[in-house]
Scaffold this motif. Sequence first.
Motif, PDB file in Angstrom:
ATOM      1  N   GLY A 303       1.503  -6.437 -21.696  1.00 25.29           N
ATOM      2  CA  GLY A 303       0.770  -6.571 -20.325  1.00 25.29           C
ATOM      3  C   GLY A 303       0.899  -5.201 -19.355  1.00 25.29           C
ATOM      4  O   GLY A 303       0.586  -5.185 -18.696  1.00 25.29           O
ATOM      5  N   LEU A 304       2.064  -4.763 -19.171  1.00 23.46           N
ATOM      6  CA  LEU A 304       2.776  -3.296 -19.087  1.00 23.46           C
ATOM      7  C   LEU A 304       3.074  -2.946 -19.176  1.00 23.46           C
ATOM      8  O   LEU A 304       1.682  -1.289 -18.898  1.00 23.46           O
ATOM      9  CB  LEU A 304       3.340  -4.026 -17.411  1.00 23.46           C
ATOM     10  N   ILE A 305       3.452  -2.393 -20.384  1.00 20.86           N
ATOM     11  CA  ILE A 305       4.002  -0.737 -21.280  1.00 20.86           C
ATOM     12  C   ILE A 305       3.807  -1.123 -22.169  1.00 20.86           C
ATOM     13  O   ILE A 305       5.155  -2.097 -23.358  1.00 20.86           O
ATOM     14  CB  ILE A 305       5.537  -0.459 -21.133  1.00 20.86           C
ATOM     15  N   SER A 306       3.731  -0.462 -23.578  1.00 25.87           N
ATOM     16  CA  SER A 306       3.649  -1.331 -24.789  1.00 25.87           C
ATOM     17  C   SER A 306       4.989  -0.569 -25.527  1.00 25.87           C
ATOM     18  O   SER A 306       5.357  -0.918 -25.893  1.00 25.87           O
ATOM     19  CB  SER A 306       2.054   0.371 -25.427  1.00 25.87           C
ATOM     20  N   TYR A 307       5.355   1.223 -25.047  1.00 25.44           N
ATOM     21  CA  TYR A 307       6.174   1.807 -25.579  1.00 25.44           C
ATOM     22  C   TYR A 307       6.933   1.807 -25.153  1.00 25.44           C
ATOM     23  O   TYR A 307       6.955   3.148 -23.755  1.00 25.44           O
ATOM     24  CB  TYR A 307       6.034   2.514 -26.418  1.00 25.44           C
ATOM     25  N   ILE A 308       8.456   1.555 -24.189  1.00 23.96           N
ATOM     26  CA  ILE A 308      10.053   1.990 -23.658  1.00 23.96           C
ATOM     27  C   ILE A 308      10.124   3.206 -24.681  1.00 23.96           C
ATOM     28  O   ILE A 308      11.326   2.250 -24.717  1.00 23.96           O
ATOM     29  CB  ILE A 308      10.049   0.812 -22.342  1.00 23.96           C
ATOM     30  N   GLY A 309      10.818   4.030 -23.829  1.00 24.59           N
ATOM     31  CA  GLY A 309      11.482   5.011 -24.514  1.00 24.59           C
ATOM     32  C   GLY A 309      12.827   5.107 -23.843  1.00 24.59           C
ATOM     33  O   GLY A 309      12.917   4.558 -22.819  1.00 24.59           O
ATOM     34  N   ASP A 310      14.020   6.240 -24.238  1.00 18.95           N
ATOM     35  CA  ASP A 310      14.627   6.001 -23.149  1.00 18.95           C
ATOM     36  C   ASP A 310      14.900   6.267 -22.251  1.00 18.95           C
ATOM     37  O   ASP A 310      14.144   7.423 -21.628  1.00 18.95           O
ATOM     38  CB  ASP A 310      15.352   7.530 -23.834  1.00 18.95           C
ATOM     39  N   ASN A 311      15.989   5.549 -21.904  1.00 20.66           N
ATOM     40  CA  ASN A 311      16.445   6.547 -19.723  1.00 20.66           C
ATOM     41  C   ASN A 311      14.859   5.907 -19.232  1.00 20.66           C
ATOM     42  O   ASN A 311      14.775   6.408 -18.107  1.00 20.66           O
ATOM     43  CB  ASN A 311      16.349   7.964 -20.277  1.00 20.66           C
ATOM     44  N   THR A 312      14.692   4.948 -19.655  1.00 15.23           N
ATOM     45  CA  THR A 312      13.505   4.138 -18.801  1.00 15.23           C
ATOM     46  C   THR A 312      14.208   3.291 -18.066  1.00 15.23           C
ATOM     47  O   THR A 312      14.682   2.068 -19.124  1.00 15.23           O
ATOM     48  CB  THR A 312      12.073   4.021 -19.385  1.00 15.23           C
ATOM     49  N   ASN A 313      14.073   2.733 -16.929  1.00 16.58           N
ATOM     50  CA  ASN A 313      14.484   1.591 -15.811  1.00 16.58           C
ATOM     51  C   ASN A 313      13.327   0.917 -15.874  1.00 16.58           C
ATOM     52  O   ASN A 313      12.452   1.593 -14.080  1.00 16.58           O
ATOM     53  CB  ASN A 313      15.532   2.113 -14.400  1.00 16.58           C
ATOM     54  N   LEU A 314      13.267  -0.550 -15.876  1.00  8.69           N
ATOM     55  CA  LEU A 314      12.291  -1.246 -15.463  1.00  8.69           C
ATOM     56  C   LEU A 314      12.879  -2.508 -14.557  1.00  8.69           C
ATOM     57  O   LEU A 314      13.627  -2.717 -14.863  1.00  8.69           O
ATOM     58  CB  LEU A 314      11.079  -1.753 -16.248  1.00  8.69           C
ATOM     59  N   TYR A 315      13.090  -2.481 -13.124  1.00  8.33           N
ATOM     60  CA  TYR A 315      13.364  -3.172 -12.202  1.00  8.33           C
ATOM     61  C   TYR A 315      12.416  -3.860 -11.179  1.00  8.33           C
ATOM     62  O   TYR A 315      11.414  -3.422 -10.251  1.00  8.33           O
ATOM     63  CB  TYR A 315      14.307  -2.253 -11.372  1.00  8.33           C
ATOM     64  N   ASN A 316      13.216  -5.084 -11.377  1.00  7.31           N
ATOM     65  CA  ASN A 316      12.397  -6.224 -10.105  1.00  7.31           C
ATOM     66  C   ASN A 316      11.467  -6.300 -10.517  1.00  7.31           C
ATOM     67  O   ASN A 316      10.313  -5.490  -9.112  1.00  7.31           O
ATOM     68  CB  ASN A 316      12.348  -5.851  -8.795  1.00  7.31           C
ATOM     69  N   VAL A 317      10.368  -6.438 -11.783  1.00  5.29           N
ATOM     70  CA  VAL A 317       9.039  -5.894 -11.900  1.00  5.29           C
ATOM     71  C   VAL A 317       8.046  -7.575 -12.217  1.00  5.29           C
ATOM     72  O   VAL A 317       9.594  -8.096 -13.126  1.00  5.29           O
ATOM     73  CB  VAL A 317       8.882  -5.357 -12.546  1.00  5.29           C
ATOM     74  N   LYS A 318       7.388  -7.988 -12.029  1.00  2.87           N
ATOM     75  CA  LYS A 318       6.917  -9.586 -12.576  1.00  2.87           C
ATOM     76  C   LYS A 318       5.721  -9.115 -12.941  1.00  2.87           C
ATOM     77  O   LYS A 318       4.737  -8.354 -11.898  1.00  2.87           O
ATOM     78  CB  LYS A 318       6.329 -10.096 -10.913  1.00  2.87           C
ATOM     79  N   VAL A 319       5.221 -10.022 -13.878  1.00  2.21           N
ATOM     80  CA  VAL A 319       3.575  -9.594 -14.459  1.00  2.21           C
ATOM     81  C   VAL A 319       3.056 -11.394 -14.389  1.00  2.21           C
ATOM     82  O   VAL A 319       3.824 -11.540 -15.313  1.00  2.21           O
ATOM     83  CB  VAL A 319       3.986  -8.215 -15.545  1.00  2.21           C
ATOM     84  N   SER A 320       1.767 -11.124 -14.632  1.00  9.95           N
ATOM     85  CA  SER A 320       1.307 -12.675 -14.465  1.00  9.95           C
ATOM     86  C   SER A 320      -0.172 -12.062 -15.146  1.00  9.95           C
ATOM     87  O   SER A 320      -0.675 -11.349 -14.680  1.00  9.95           O
ATOM     88  CB  SER A 320       1.093 -13.289 -13.385  1.00  9.95           C
ATOM     89  N   GLY A 321      -0.901 -13.182 -16.101  1.00  9.87           N
ATOM     90  CA  GLY A 321      -2.099 -12.726 -16.417  1.00  9.87           C
ATOM     91  C   GLY A 321      -1.903 -13.400 -18.484  1.00  9.87           C
ATOM     92  O   GLY A 321      -1.494 -14.247 -19.059  1.00  9.87           O
ATOM     93  N   SER A 322      -2.859 -12.550 -19.426  1.00 11.78           N
ATOM     94  CA  SER A 322      -2.969 -12.866 -20.402  1.00 11.78           C
ATOM     95  C   SER A 322      -2.366 -11.220 -21.065  1.00 11.78           C
ATOM     96  O   SER A 322      -2.926 -10.530 -20.585  1.00 11.78           O
ATOM     97  CB  SER A 322      -3.573 -12.950 -20.679  1.00 11.78           C
ATOM     98  N   VAL A 323      -2.326 -11.933 -22.449  1.00 11.98           N
ATOM     99  CA  VAL A 323      -2.292 -10.567 -23.646  1.00 11.98           C
ATOM    100  C   VAL A 323      -2.346 -10.777 -24.771  1.00 11.98           C
ATOM    101  O   VAL A 323      -2.013 -11.467 -25.240  1.00 11.98           O
ATOM    102  CB  VAL A 323      -0.702  -9.740 -22.909  1.00 11.98           C
ATOM    103  N   GLU A 324      -3.307 -10.191 -25.354  1.00 15.09           N
ATOM    104  CA  GLU A 324      -3.522 -10.274 -27.204  1.00 15.09           C
ATOM    105  C   GLU A 324      -4.122  -9.281 -27.940  1.00 15.09           C
ATOM    106  O   GLU A 324      -4.108  -8.780 -27.254  1.00 15.09           O
ATOM    107  CB  GLU A 324      -4.927 -10.818 -26.759  1.00 15.09           C
ATOM    108  N   GLY A 325      -2.872  -9.795 -29.124  1.00 13.53           N
ATOM    109  CA  GLY A 325      -3.291  -7.733 -29.958  1.00 13.53           C
ATOM    110  C   GLY A 325      -3.909  -8.884 -31.087  1.00 13.53           C
ATOM    111  O   GLY A 325      -4.219 -10.101 -31.719  1.00 13.53           O
ATOM    112  N   ALA A 326      -4.971  -8.255 -31.158  1.00 15.24           N
ATOM    113  CA  ALA A 326      -5.856  -8.613 -32.648  1.00 15.24           C
ATOM    114  C   ALA A 326      -5.169  -8.430 -34.112  1.00 15.24           C
ATOM    115  O   ALA A 326      -5.629  -8.619 -34.590  1.00 15.24           O
ATOM    116  CB  ALA A 326      -7.450  -7.190 -32.055  1.00 15.24           C
TER     117      ALA A 326
END
Length: 603
Positions: A303-326
């Motif tokens: 929904g937001l990030i496919s790949y989070i690499g080293d030293n990445t910070n995700l803070y106070n984040v909300k996601v709503s909806g839908s996601v689908e992988g074929a």
Amino acid sequence: MQNETSKNDINATENNKQISKGKTYNKECKSGENQTTVSEDGLLTNVVNCSKINENNSQKKENAISENYLTPLTSKALIQTPFFPKTYEVNGDRTITIGNVIPKQKEDVSKVPSDNEKVPDKQVVSPPNDDNDIPMPDVPNEEPEIVSPSPEVPTNPGDTEVTPENPSDSDDPVVAPEEPEEPEDPEEPVEVPDGSKSHPYKISTCLELQDIASDLQASYVLNNDIDCSDTLNWGDGIGFEPIATEEKEFQGSLDGRGFKVSNLQINRSEEDNVGVFSATKNASIKNLSFTNISVKGYDYTAGLISYIGDNTNLYNVKVSGSVEGANLEGAVGGIVATNYGILDNVESNMEIKGGWDVGGLVAQNYNLIKNSKSYSKVTSINPDTYNIGGFVGYNYETGVIENSLSTSTVSGVGESMGGFAGANGGLISLSYSNSTVSGNTHLGAFVGENHSNIENSYSVGEVRAAFGECQGGFAGGIYSNNGEITSIKNSYSKALVKGINGVGAFAGCAYDTELENVYGTGEVEGNIYFGGLVGYADSNVLTRDSYWDRETTKQPYSGSGEEKTTSDMKQKATYLNWNFNSIWNINSNINNGYPYLYGVPTN
């Protein structure tokens, strides 16, 4: 006998002194005496008290005319007089008057006082004579000019007026000293965004959000809520283009400042690494939400990030909806597909469909997730895939999850499906699941398949299987980790379990593991190898101080553990060697009277 007098020789006596025409007597002017001046024609005698003269002399500095008015004098030298007012030319067309200032008048002989009249005292202003004052020219021996008394005398002894000799004919205005202007307040510098941390770029539209791709190392902030509904029409329907790539990650920062992005559409079912961001590294994303987002990709979709690499910070984040992988074997996450960063206070409220490694919040976790929540609906679309979880698909060996929860629905026809984690190879603690899980093999209300350690956690909800094996209230199957003994400690389950083979209130199947200070109370139904605490346990399972409620589970037997009545299960004395100081507590009004965990919210 008196001396004889004539028109050209007048003798007078003042203070026993003989006075002659054109002379000034008693120049020293001691206090208490008078000073007398007689004109050349002998017609005017001026007598002034010395006290008045001394008083006027003391005001010399205050009454001195300003340098601005004296410097233009060019025609005549100033004539210094002790007490009479005097008028001088300035540049040939102006005059200034020192003393009592009045317009210059012609001498009226009829107004000349008689010998017996006194001339009124005059206010005298002498030019300054200090070293720093304006130098005075030599004073020629000229007759002082006599003028009539001024009708008005300045109230302030220091007042000096400057007037033209003939005001009606002069074009020059009276010049007054200008008051200094008050300094203006300095203007605050205008902030110019340059993409630095102190002056980040401001994002106000969906197009500007898309334009982050033009500078992947800059800092950004949301300036307002953003509606991205029009992305449905972008690129012939494929919508928003994922920011960055695997080779060129986003390495900047994005601070939503509490604003939200809504209705963003991505429809790229033939592309991998699909999300709002394809990849991040050394990045920070915080304080924002995405609502009603729709993302479709092939493999590694989120929904937001496919790949989070080293030293990445995700803070106070909300996601709503839908996601689908074929891709039937592709990883899909509600917010992140693959995580090597740190997630803190992240919340997913997503509907997710995928094949292999599918999670309500994260599909694959290799680092730290804490203080996070998943309220998701997770569905497996491939009967031959694994690791489907309400919170995380697979928590790998280096993954740590703590103080988090899942209230989700997990369903499909694959294996290793759990209300919190599909499979665990790392560490999970201080977490709980209130989820419903339906599938076949390795189903658990908390974890489908465990190959590592879990502690201080619990599950409620229910587990249902139409076929398969190893269905448990907390864990479906518990196994060693490459020959090493695994463990689950200080945990419990109150979930309902209805399975087929290997069914237990706490664990369905257990191999090469240790169960310590755990209990189960949920109802159990099964066909083969079902029991109160564990459905099936091999000889390498070590169970310590662990119990099941034979009344609520409706099971008199178990693969391991000790049976207790409902009354016994609500007594602190039943739980030998349990830590009721910092891990456990018991209260008849909490958790229906059963023991509960410190630091983990009860459901």
